[in-house]
Design a protein around this motif. Sequence first.
Motif, PDB file in Angstrom:
ATOM      1  N   PHE A 344       0.823  -1.208   0.000  1.00 13.18           N
ATOM      2  CA  PHE A 344       0.000   0.000   0.000  1.00 13.18           C
ATOM      3  C   PHE A 344       0.861   1.265   0.000  1.00 13.18           C
ATOM      4  N   CYS A 345       0.344   2.281  -0.688  1.00 14.25           N
ATOM      5  CA  CYS A 345       0.929   3.610  -0.553  1.00 14.25           C
ATOM      6  C   CYS A 345       0.660   4.129   0.866  1.00 14.25           C
ATOM      7  N   THR A 346       1.380   5.140   1.239  1.00 18.55           N
ATOM      8  CA  THR A 346       1.253   5.669   2.606  1.00 18.55           C
ATOM      9  C   THR A 346       0.655   7.068   2.634  1.00 18.55           C
ATOM     10  N   GLU A 347       0.151   7.533   1.492  1.00 21.43           N
ATOM     11  CA  GLU A 347      -0.506   8.837   1.416  1.00 21.43           C
ATOM     12  C   GLU A 347      -1.799   8.674   0.622  1.00 21.43           C
ATOM     13  N   PRO A 348      -2.934   9.208   1.113  1.00 19.87           N
ATOM     14  CA  PRO A 348      -4.206   9.035   0.388  1.00 19.87           C
ATOM     15  C   PRO A 348      -4.100   9.463  -1.067  1.00 19.87           C
ATOM     16  N   TYR A 349      -4.741   8.650  -1.940  1.00 21.16           N
ATOM     17  CA  TYR A 349      -4.592   8.855  -3.378  1.00 21.16           C
ATOM     18  C   TYR A 349      -5.446  10.008  -3.888  1.00 21.16           C
ATOM     19  N   GLN A 350      -4.867  10.768  -4.793  1.00 20.12           N
ATOM     20  CA  GLN A 350      -5.567  11.787  -5.570  1.00 20.12           C
ATOM     21  C   GLN A 350      -5.131  11.634  -7.017  1.00 20.12           C
ATOM     22  N   GLU A 351      -6.037  11.916  -7.938  1.00 18.80           N
ATOM     23  CA  GLU A 351      -5.660  11.826  -9.352  1.00 18.80           C
ATOM     24  C   GLU A 351      -4.506  12.786  -9.633  1.00 18.80           C
ATOM     25  N   PRO A 352      -3.595  12.352 -10.522  1.00 17.16           N
ATOM     26  CA  PRO A 352      -2.389  13.162 -10.743  1.00 17.16           C
ATOM     27  C   PRO A 352      -2.703  14.556 -11.273  1.00 17.16           C
ATOM     28  N   SER A 353      -1.984  15.508 -10.740  1.00 21.89           N
ATOM     29  CA  SER A 353      -2.055  16.906 -11.188  1.00 21.89           C
ATOM     30  C   SER A 353      -0.642  17.468 -11.139  1.00 21.89           C
ATOM     31  N   GLN A 354      -0.497  18.657 -11.675  1.00 21.65           N
ATOM     32  CA  GLN A 354       0.834  19.248 -11.709  1.00 21.65           C
ATOM     33  C   GLN A 354       1.380  19.455 -10.299  1.00 21.65           C
ATOM     34  N   LYS A 355       0.481  19.597  -9.326  1.00 19.52           N
ATOM     35  CA  LYS A 355       0.918  19.856  -7.956  1.00 19.52           C
ATOM     36  C   LYS A 355       1.409  18.601  -7.250  1.00 19.52           C
ATOM     37  N   ASN A 356       0.821  17.453  -7.551  1.00 17.87           N
ATOM     38  CA  ASN A 356       1.167  16.255  -6.772  1.00 17.87           C
ATOM     39  C   ASN A 356       1.979  15.217  -7.555  1.00 17.87           C
ATOM     40  N   LEU A 357       2.495  15.581  -8.718  1.00 21.85           N
ATOM     41  CA  LEU A 357       3.258  14.613  -9.510  1.00 21.85           C
ATOM     42  C   LEU A 357       4.480  14.084  -8.760  1.00 21.85           C
ATOM     43  N   SER A 358       5.036  14.902  -7.883  1.00 25.14           N
ATOM     44  CA  SER A 358       6.256  14.501  -7.176  1.00 25.14           C
ATOM     45  C   SER A 358       5.973  13.763  -5.872  1.00 25.14           C
ATOM     46  N   HIS A 359       4.701  13.511  -5.553  1.00 24.76           N
ATOM     47  CA  HIS A 359       4.348  12.816  -4.312  1.00 24.76           C
ATOM     48  C   HIS A 359       4.467  11.300  -4.520  1.00 24.76           C
ATOM     49  N   VAL A 360       5.659  10.788  -4.302  1.00 25.73           N
ATOM     50  CA  VAL A 360       5.900   9.363  -4.587  1.00 25.73           C
ATOM     51  C   VAL A 360       5.109   8.471  -3.638  1.00 25.73           C
ATOM     52  N   PHE A 361       4.864   8.902  -2.380  1.00 19.72           N
ATOM     53  CA  PHE A 361       4.133   8.068  -1.434  1.00 19.72           C
ATOM     54  C   PHE A 361       2.655   7.967  -1.781  1.00 19.72           C
ATOM     55  N   MET A 362       2.196   8.780  -2.713  1.00 21.48           N
ATOM     56  CA  MET A 362       0.808   8.747  -3.167  1.00 21.48           C
ATOM     57  C   MET A 362       0.653   7.894  -4.427  1.00 21.48           C
ATOM     58  N   HIS A 363       1.650   7.966  -5.317  1.00 21.41           N
ATOM     59  CA  HIS A 363       1.507   7.360  -6.645  1.00 21.41           C
ATOM     60  C   HIS A 363       2.283   6.053  -6.820  1.00 21.41           C
ATOM     61  N   LEU A 364       3.332   5.846  -6.065  1.00 16.34           N
ATOM     62  CA  LEU A 364       4.180   4.664  -6.256  1.00 16.34           C
ATOM     63  C   LEU A 364       3.989   3.697  -5.091  1.00 16.34           C
ATOM     64  N   THR A 365       3.723   2.448  -5.420  1.00 11.56           N
ATOM     65  CA  THR A 365       3.433   1.442  -4.394  1.00 11.56           C
ATOM     66  C   THR A 365       4.672   0.686  -3.933  1.00 11.56           C
ATOM     67  N   ASN A 366       5.844   0.978  -4.468  1.00 11.48           N
ATOM     68  CA  ASN A 366       7.046   0.220  -4.122  1.00 11.48           C
ATOM     69  C   ASN A 366       7.291   0.227  -2.614  1.00 11.48           C
ATOM     70  N   TYR A 367       7.487  -0.958  -2.050  1.00 12.20           N
ATOM     71  CA  TYR A 367       7.752  -1.076  -0.616  1.00 12.20           C
ATOM     72  C   TYR A 367       9.027  -0.341  -0.230  1.00 12.20           C
ATOM     73  N   SER A 368      10.064  -0.458  -1.069  1.00  6.93           N
ATOM     74  CA  SER A 368      11.352   0.155  -0.744  1.00  6.93           C
ATOM     75  C   SER A 368      11.273   1.673  -0.664  1.00  6.93           C
TER      76      SER A 368
END
Length: 735
Positions: A344-368
């Motif tokens: 699971f991601c650790t930040e609640p999901y929002q559809e991608p926008s120019q503001k949140n593109l860099s929020h890796v904890f929202m968009h990327l599920t990688n455990y590492s």
Amino acid sequence: MSDHYVKVKVQLEQMKSFGEDAEKEGVDTEEQVPVSSPPAPVSPDPSGITIPGRDASSITCKHRGKSRNKLGKDDKNSSGKHISDLSLHGSGRNLNRLGHERTLHIRGTGKILQGKSETNGNYVTIHPSKNMQETRREDGFKLARKRRPVTVDSAKAKTSLEALKLSIKQLKWKEFPLGRRAACDIYWHGVSFHDNENIVSGQVNKFPGMIEMLRKINLSRAVRTMQELFPEEYDFYPRSWILPEEYQQFSTQIRMVKENDATLNPTFIVKPDGGSQGDGIYLIRDPSDLKLMAGSQAKQAVVQEYIHKPLLIDKLKFDIRLYVLIKSLEPLEIYIAKEGLTRFCTEPYQEPSQKNLSHVFMHLTNYSLNVHSGNFVHSDSQSTGSKRTLSSVLYRLAAKGVDIKKVWSDIIALVIKTVIAVVPELKVYYQAEIPPGKPGPTCFQILGFDILLMKNLKPVLLEVNSNPSMRIEHEQEVAPGVFEYVPSPVDEEVKVGVIRDTLRLMDPGHKKPSVSQPRAGGFEHGEEIPMEAETQERSPDEGALPSLCLKQVYPKYTKQFNYLRLVERIATLFIRFLGVKGNMRLGPTAFRTFIRTCKLSNSNFTMASVDILYIDITRRWSGAMPDSREAGMGLQAFVEAFFYLAGRRFKSLALRQQVATLLELCEAQLESQSSTEDRRSVSCSRALPRANKTQTPGLTNPQLNSPAPLRRAASQDYRLHQRLKPRTLRANVEN
């Protein structure tokens, strides 16, 4: 009366000695195959010798008056005959016609002897009775428990070592953590097939070429080839572009999309070709945001459409890590673990926008990546926390009315189709590393499939990992700045079971289970989760182990997916014309031989046109694969050439039918040629004079085993390159 007593005593001593020899042979035979059926009761009567069907007087010799010396001579001769004819599995049916059957129970031994008597009272041969077979079965069962334990070399296991140790302990096998001079049954590598270069036997848990084949670019190419042939079946993989070679194509397509609809502003995810654990992944909305250069070199990467409507649980995006075992390539055997992980991601999901593109904890599920988030939750429960079991998530979805059977069917179809896409290239790597006739190990491998469920429950393939993490512990900060590894119950529950059951399936002492028969028809939406029934026999050591968590899905479902293996048939043609063992590239002469053998040239497509086709395709693929050290045409380039030839020859058909029809044509030509060569070989062997037949053993006539052009390939390649002039020959190719 004394003569009769002596003769009977001698005969019984002979039969007793023969019975002991037969019992030894029986135990040796049974020791190889564990028998789990319970032994039948042996006759409880230990009193002396019983001869069913006849009384004791029937043993009496017809000629009592003969001397003891002659009796000894007869017994000596017959004894030699007995030893030469002794057989526990011989042709007893014919011997039954010659004499009567005798069954003997030796006092105090529990051994049953059976034999045939001639008219002189001597035994011709000894056969096991039913009781003897059951007695040996009991001995085999006892020996099965004491059979030599399977040996596992874990010296190169690396991060999977702890899970491997637990698995070996549960199986009661023998581990060699520092390696072993003598050969082991199984070698467990942590990274690649080449972790240990000195293996000539046994089994290795890595396929040669798997790391290369599952890199982002090669996987995308393999799936893209299948999408050309079967676009509807392979719609589970997002549209992808390979960088930097397809940068212009990517930029043009995105610009056209935005020009047609200004409201559309799609998001893309960029993945480095050799990246792992989320390293180097980022999101973009415009081609100008691409980071194409790393210093002075262009970055090799894949850019994909971003899935912007994933299925959410607790408002969090998650993906599935599913473990898949490829047990063998030929025949293709695929097993899927019933239990997996959800990350699971650790930040609640929002559809991608120019503001949140860099929020890796929202968009990327990688455990590492997420493990470094302050919101990451380590939990001992399988149904809570940032890492959970797959079954707990499916149970939760089922409680909401989701059709889990259909989800499983779709996931299994995705796995089988993906493996079918990568198998052709894997076979080329395999024959190059372990050519036919060369001593080498057999291979198997556990893969990690990363799958995302969309909001409509359709599974999407994110990537396939050749070395999925098998750690069963995680790093935790126990004091400020102090970290240590602590056990992870969720990881241990899933990963130890996968490794343990993989070893059980690869156990060299197991009798190979029969391949399950595929059933007719396709997947149904309401179909039960396709899993194999428990048909594999267990050895006595596995009595306390749980049932296998790995279930076969191929070849069980061959009928549903076998039609997809067109590229694999093309790879078989490619390997056939490689010529030199260990080679992975097709030279110009070998390509010409392929064209001639399959009779693909004609007045409109001359051999000069064939040469130009070879040069054009080979040059283009050489530019696309700058890291390649070998010259010539690789499999992917050959597939492109094959598609071109199929389209040229059968213009009125769709691409899939074009390729299938050309394959049938080529295979028919090769079969016809093989039968012709076989007839020539037979006729030549008959015509050879006797003097010529005294050849050195092991040497064969090369004129009968390989086409002449292949034998001259090495010398002709250089001359052909010198002779070809693309400028003058290009005019001969039809538009």
